[in-house]
Design a protein around this motif. Sequence first.
Motif, PDB file in Angstrom:
ATOM      1  N   LYS A 156      -2.673   1.136  -1.465  1.00 23.76           N
ATOM      2  CA  LYS A 156      -1.849   0.533  -0.408  1.00 23.76           C
ATOM      3  C   LYS A 156      -1.970   1.263   0.927  1.00 23.76           C
ATOM      4  O   LYS A 156      -1.317   0.873   1.900  1.00 23.76           O
ATOM      5  CB  LYS A 156      -0.377   0.562  -0.845  1.00 23.76           C
ATOM      6  N   TRP A 160      -0.179   0.139   4.458  1.00 19.79           N
ATOM      7  CA  TRP A 160       0.914   0.940   4.996  1.00 19.79           C
ATOM      8  C   TRP A 160       0.580   1.478   6.391  1.00 19.79           C
ATOM      9  O   TRP A 160       1.413   1.430   7.292  1.00 19.79           O
ATOM     10  CB  TRP A 160       1.198   2.107   4.054  1.00 19.79           C
ATOM     11  N   GLU A 184       8.645   0.415   2.432  1.00 20.48           N
ATOM     12  CA  GLU A 184       7.987   0.559   1.132  1.00 20.48           C
ATOM     13  C   GLU A 184       7.216   1.872   1.058  1.00 20.48           C
ATOM     14  O   GLU A 184       7.265   2.590   0.058  1.00 20.48           O
ATOM     15  CB  GLU A 184       7.046  -0.615   0.895  1.00 20.48           C
TER      16      GLU A 184
END
Length: 397
Positions: A156, A160, A184
């Motif tokens: 990710k 991000w 997140e």
Amino acid sequence: MPHIPTSDVDLYSESARADPYALYSRLRELGPVVHLSRYGLYALPRYEEVRSALMDWRTFSSARGVFVDPDVNARLEGITLCSDPPEHTAMRAVLGRPLRPDRMREVDPRIAAEADEVVDRVVGMGRFEVVSELAEHLPMTVVSDLVGLPDHGREKMLEWAAAIWDTQGPADGRAAAAGPVVEEFMAFATTDAVPGKITPDGWAAQLYQAADRGEIPHGKCPVMMLDYVTPSLDTTILAITNAVSLFARHPDQWELLRADRSLIPHAINESLRLETPVPQFSRVLTEDHEVGGVPLAAGSRVALLYASANRDERHYPDPTRFDITRRPSDHLAFGRGEHVCVGMHLARLEMTALLERLADRVARFEIVESRPLINNGLRGIDYLDVTVEAAPEVATR
């Protein structure tokens, strides 16, 4: 009292993120300081004023945030990017430890091997997409491994990082959409990127080891992950992609590079000058201060337009020309002063490794299709499809 020109230019519109250079030129013509009425801040579009501000952290403070939206700036106060000495110095010392030039020598063989592998593969294909198939390779294989996050976090990292950069803009639009993604990441950094779940000798683990020694507060470790996830990925990926695009559009400069590899450091500087991956940050004046003969009040937020400064005709002759013999080592793409990019040695190492091997293998690039990146904090190319003409023999070094 000198007149301060005002502009209602929207530097965060989609067209401006794709190609801001005409807007920057107009701002430079208006003066050394321009009031940006849309955002309620001042912009410094010229080289001399931007460089001077970067070298004066006491007056141009980062401690109240370096973005545009007040709420975002308030939430980010205290992270490395949004702090001043001595707090900033302590955090930077810890962050920069694995990124020092002497530590980069330890990483060099691995970067070289990965560069060999990826260049052999893409040149053998004859046609490839530069961002995903070339530029992302070193940051996502070598750098993500060095940071030492759990596997599901590495998957990710690009998402991000892009969201974190998007928070640099105004509160609506892209910045608002990025908010949940950033949250997140922060949840991951707090609960998953912690000792016991991260590689014991990775960069992330070294943050906690420094905290155990009392060098930084433990509470700083999760937010300091930002400094390894964002600058080490997107900016380098964009810089590599921008360089390939420039050489494709200027084959005469590629021929110069292939004939003389000593030009590689200057080519890197010139590509960063002409296509600056991080176009701006802001600062807040700690006292009344005169900028370019213009008095500004304490508390004023000032945008430092790096990408505009790097094309300032007052400093660089014929600034829109891509010339790898220019040797612009004074460019501002990495910043200057206390906040100079902590990962710039790693970025240069990655770019050098790829350019050396591409120069051996590629006689010419041709652009098939290109699409700009639309992001509030970054500027460059999101998609670059190229064909390559393989070199008939290894170029002369």
